[in-house]
Design a protein around this motif. Sequence first.
Motif, PDB file in Angstrom:
ATOM      1  N   ARG A   1      22.829  -9.760 -21.204  1.00  0.00           N
ATOM      2  CA  ARG A   1      22.293  -8.613 -21.400  1.00  0.00           C
ATOM      3  C   ARG A   1      20.654  -8.722 -21.194  1.00  0.00           C
ATOM      4  O   ARG A   1      20.039  -7.849 -20.290  1.00  0.00           O
ATOM      5  CB  ARG A   1      22.417  -7.732 -22.623  1.00  0.00           C
ATOM      6  N   GLU A   2      20.104  -9.525 -21.824  1.00  0.00           N
ATOM      7  CA  GLU A   2      18.591  -9.734 -21.608  1.00  0.00           C
ATOM      8  C   GLU A   2      18.360 -10.251 -20.179  1.00  0.00           C
ATOM      9  O   GLU A   2      17.199  -9.739 -19.607  1.00  0.00           O
ATOM     10  CB  GLU A   2      18.309 -10.817 -22.631  1.00  0.00           C
ATOM     11  N   ALA A   3      19.059 -11.028 -19.668  1.00  0.00           N
ATOM     12  CA  ALA A   3      18.904 -11.506 -18.186  1.00  0.00           C
ATOM     13  C   ALA A   3      19.047 -10.331 -17.315  1.00  0.00           C
ATOM     14  O   ALA A   3      18.444 -10.268 -16.417  1.00  0.00           O
ATOM     15  CB  ALA A   3      19.818 -12.695 -17.940  1.00  0.00           C
ATOM     16  N   TRP A   4      20.147  -9.340 -17.555  1.00  0.00           N
ATOM     17  CA  TRP A   4      20.291  -8.333 -16.371  1.00  0.00           C
ATOM     18  C   TRP A   4      19.199  -7.370 -16.721  1.00  0.00           C
ATOM     19  O   TRP A   4      18.502  -6.713 -15.553  1.00  0.00           O
ATOM     20  CB  TRP A   4      21.439  -7.539 -17.030  1.00  0.00           C
ATOM     21  N   GLU A   5      18.693  -7.265 -17.864  1.00  0.00           N
ATOM     22  CA  GLU A   5      17.403  -6.365 -18.063  1.00  0.00           C
ATOM     23  C   GLU A   5      16.194  -7.043 -17.260  1.00  0.00           C
ATOM     24  O   GLU A   5      15.549  -6.206 -16.635  1.00  0.00           O
ATOM     25  CB  GLU A   5      17.214  -6.080 -19.598  1.00  0.00           C
ATOM     26  N   ALA A   6      15.900  -8.262 -17.556  1.00  0.00           N
ATOM     27  CA  ALA A   6      14.801  -8.831 -16.946  1.00  0.00           C
ATOM     28  C   ALA A   6      14.972  -8.806 -15.326  1.00  0.00           C
ATOM     29  O   ALA A   6      14.060  -8.654 -14.537  1.00  0.00           O
ATOM     30  CB  ALA A   6      14.599 -10.389 -17.278  1.00  0.00           C
ATOM     31  N   ASN A   7      16.349  -8.914 -14.645  1.00  0.00           N
ATOM     32  CA  ASN A   7      16.408  -8.809 -13.183  1.00  0.00           C
ATOM     33  C   ASN A   7      16.498  -7.649 -12.883  1.00  0.00           C
ATOM     34  O   ASN A   7      15.775  -7.133 -11.764  1.00  0.00           O
ATOM     35  CB  ASN A   7      17.901  -9.487 -13.098  1.00  0.00           C
ATOM     36  N   ARG A   8      16.640  -6.441 -13.759  1.00  0.00           N
ATOM     37  CA  ARG A   8      16.598  -5.204 -13.273  1.00  0.00           C
ATOM     38  C   ARG A   8      15.090  -4.865 -13.151  1.00  0.00           C
ATOM     39  O   ARG A   8      14.609  -4.001 -12.081  1.00  0.00           O
ATOM     40  CB  ARG A   8      17.272  -4.142 -14.268  1.00  0.00           C
ATOM     41  N   LEU A   9      14.267  -5.198 -13.879  1.00  0.00           N
ATOM     42  CA  LEU A   9      12.800  -5.137 -13.805  1.00  0.00           C
ATOM     43  C   LEU A   9      11.993  -5.703 -12.436  1.00  0.00           C
ATOM     44  O   LEU A   9      11.169  -5.219 -11.859  1.00  0.00           O
ATOM     45  CB  LEU A   9      11.901  -5.551 -15.097  1.00  0.00           C
ATOM     46  N   ILE A  10      12.817  -6.851 -12.000  1.00  0.00           N
ATOM     47  CA  ILE A  10      12.401  -7.487 -10.778  1.00  0.00           C
ATOM     48  C   ILE A  10      12.898  -6.671  -9.609  1.00  0.00           C
ATOM     49  O   ILE A  10      11.842  -6.257  -8.809  1.00  0.00           O
ATOM     50  CB  ILE A  10      12.920  -8.905 -10.719  1.00  0.00           C
ATOM     51  N   ALA A  11      13.898  -6.052  -9.880  1.00  0.00           N
ATOM     52  CA  ALA A  11      14.556  -5.629  -8.912  1.00  0.00           C
ATOM     53  C   ALA A  11      13.789  -3.983  -8.658  1.00  0.00           C
ATOM     54  O   ALA A  11      13.565  -3.277  -7.551  1.00  0.00           O
ATOM     55  CB  ALA A  11      16.005  -4.816  -9.006  1.00  0.00           C
ATOM     56  N   LYS A  12      13.191  -3.383  -9.685  1.00  0.00           N
ATOM     57  CA  LYS A  12      12.334  -2.108  -9.421  1.00  0.00           C
ATOM     58  C   LYS A  12      11.022  -2.258  -9.299  1.00  0.00           C
ATOM     59  O   LYS A  12      10.120  -1.575  -9.226  1.00  0.00           O
ATOM     60  CB  LYS A  12      12.456  -1.235 -10.951  1.00  0.00           C
ATOM     61  N   GLY A  13      10.445  -3.728  -8.886  1.00  0.00           N
ATOM     62  CA  GLY A  13       9.348  -3.954  -8.619  1.00  0.00           C
ATOM     63  C   GLY A  13       8.054  -3.886  -9.665  1.00  0.00           C
ATOM     64  O   GLY A  13       7.085  -3.723  -9.656  1.00  0.00           O
ATOM     65  N   LYS A  14       8.813  -3.878 -11.032  1.00  0.00           N
ATOM     66  CA  LYS A  14       8.084  -3.702 -12.156  1.00  0.00           C
ATOM     67  C   LYS A  14       7.304  -5.086 -12.630  1.00  0.00           C
ATOM     68  O   LYS A  14       6.456  -5.319 -13.062  1.00  0.00           O
ATOM     69  CB  LYS A  14       8.631  -3.101 -13.543  1.00  0.00           C
ATOM     70  N   ILE A  15       8.112  -6.071 -12.335  1.00  0.00           N
ATOM     71  CA  ILE A  15       7.731  -7.511 -12.500  1.00  0.00           C
ATOM     72  C   ILE A  15       7.928  -8.298 -11.197  1.00  0.00           C
ATOM     73  O   ILE A  15       9.017  -7.991 -10.697  1.00  0.00           O
ATOM     74  CB  ILE A  15       8.757  -8.469 -13.503  1.00  0.00           C
ATOM     75  N   HIS A  16       7.087  -9.279 -10.877  1.00  0.00           N
ATOM     76  CA  HIS A  16       6.967  -9.863  -9.745  1.00  0.00           C
ATOM     77  C   HIS A  16       7.296 -11.310  -9.681  1.00  0.00           C
ATOM     78  O   HIS A  16       7.073 -11.994 -10.599  1.00  0.00           O
ATOM     79  CB  HIS A  16       5.929  -9.575  -8.901  1.00  0.00           C
ATOM     80  N   PRO A  17       8.095 -11.846  -8.569  1.00  0.00           N
ATOM     81  CA  PRO A  17       8.367 -13.475  -8.590  1.00  0.00           C
ATOM     82  C   PRO A  17       6.972 -14.153  -8.206  1.00  0.00           C
ATOM     83  O   PRO A  17       5.829 -13.381  -7.992  1.00  0.00           O
ATOM     84  CB  PRO A  17       9.019 -13.606  -7.411  1.00  0.00           C
ATOM     85  N   THR A  18       6.956 -15.356  -8.966  1.00  0.00           N
ATOM     86  CA  THR A  18       5.601 -16.068  -8.885  1.00  0.00           C
ATOM     87  C   THR A  18       5.761 -17.292  -8.129  1.00  0.00           C
ATOM     88  O   THR A  18       5.255 -18.525  -8.417  1.00  0.00           O
ATOM     89  CB  THR A  18       5.412 -16.475 -10.232  1.00  0.00           C
ATOM     90  N   LEU A  19       6.386 -17.180  -6.934  1.00  0.00           N
ATOM     91  CA  LEU A  19       6.725 -18.111  -5.907  1.00  0.00           C
ATOM     92  C   LEU A  19       5.275 -18.649  -5.302  1.00  0.00           C
ATOM     93  O   LEU A  19       4.838 -18.020  -4.837  1.00  0.00           O
ATOM     94  CB  LEU A  19       7.835 -17.912  -5.169  1.00  0.00           C
ATOM     95  N   SER A  20       5.127 -19.919  -5.585  1.00  0.00           N
ATOM     96  CA  SER A  20       3.914 -20.474  -4.878  1.00  0.00           C
ATOM     97  C   SER A  20       4.165 -21.379  -3.584  1.00  0.00           C
ATOM     98  O   SER A  20       3.609 -21.577  -2.553  1.00  0.00           O
ATOM     99  CB  SER A  20       3.098 -21.316  -5.755  1.00  0.00           C
TER     100      SER A  20
END
Length: 445
Positions: A370-389
């Motif tokens: 559930r926590e992982a799903w919520e974290a991924n949902r925030l990524i999908a909504k553009g609220k949190i962003h990947p930090t790929l360098s």
Amino acid sequence: MKEILAAIQNPETTAAEYAALELPESYRAITLHKDEQEMFAGQESRNKDPRKSLHLDEIALPELGPGEALVAVMASAVNYNTVWSSIFEPVSTFGFLERYGRLSPETARHNQDFHVLGSDLAGVVLRTGPGVHAWKPGDKVVAHCLSVELESADGHNDTMLDPEQRIWGFETNYGGLAEIALVKSNQLMPKPEHLTWEEAASPGLVNSTAYRQLVSRNGAGMKQGDNVLIWGASGGLGSYATQYALAGGANPICVVSSPAKAKICEEMGAEAIIDRSAEGYKFWKDEHNQDPREWKRFGGKIRELTGGEDVDIVFEHPGRETFGASVYVTRKGGTVVTCASTSGYMHQYDNRYLWMSLKRIVGSHFANYREAWEANRLIAKGKIHPTLSKTYTLAETGQASLDVHHNKHQGKVGVLCLAPEEGLGVTDHELRAKHLPAINRFRGE
């Protein structure tokens, strides 16, 4: 594999056509070899070279079991567990595979003389086993790396408490640093549509870990206005903690080790930043004794940045090197939440500052579904962003792991598996355009 890649690159490919694809008998994967477990014996950790232990091998396709899926991996990422595995510290991962293999006839598949690593992926479902109804061939997915059996009542309130909880690709076989991966269906989550394959693969483990550690009620339960001390604030874990603090109305105090890393934190929106190298903090006088005067000096610096306030939460993961300071600088009634010990597992702190000031130490390990799903949902909504360098090829995974081992990276390091090049896999171009500067922030663009 060419036919599979062609199907993925064709947006018109149907679920039925994916299901009809012929699966290969073998595929390429990054492996450890069981007969090389002692190859680094007697060497200092820093001198152990993942390029010598990680191999690009052709391995047989594993049998698909009930509740499982085979996923074509377009991209993966390197985590610290990849590094630990590659240098056989603190123990060889083959012990994990042996124990898992004894659990049941189905898990015996994992006990091999090779170990396919990797705890992140972005890709496409190829096949599902009996009992899988939520996912079908052709679904674009990312993977949550928690593997659970859920045959014990202990795991049904929080799957992280399942006695048979394991990290996929670290404590199980057939991980994501490969062209095909074997996962449980309850590891799968929708791929964020505005991200490339390599961007979508990079948040998984660290994003979920930071979410549970900082945001979830199972971790620190961060609230608006909290002062949050974040060690390694531009790193794989810390970069997500910094984003969660900012997005949640908290005040991150970012600890970094160079001006370049301080600049990344500034670009994320952080205002309170401590360059520990420039300040010259030395929390240990020698191997056995810490220096409380340095704890006090560090606490004074924090108060300068917060208007005289101590921190409510410490986001801990360095471990031995910093833990004494972390306990000291936390406010009365505050929380130190720890998820790792990259500088050493045997922590020392002055317990007077804990018990007499009613502070708490909370252990936090990865995240439940559930926590992982919520974290991924925030990524999908553009609220949190990947930090790929930076992104490497599958054949360069050894070098990627060495770079992470020596802390030469910022944020996360990606690995292209089936994807022939970077920049593929985006289906929501409008959302991407809106957030492109943030998506590229760690690339220095």
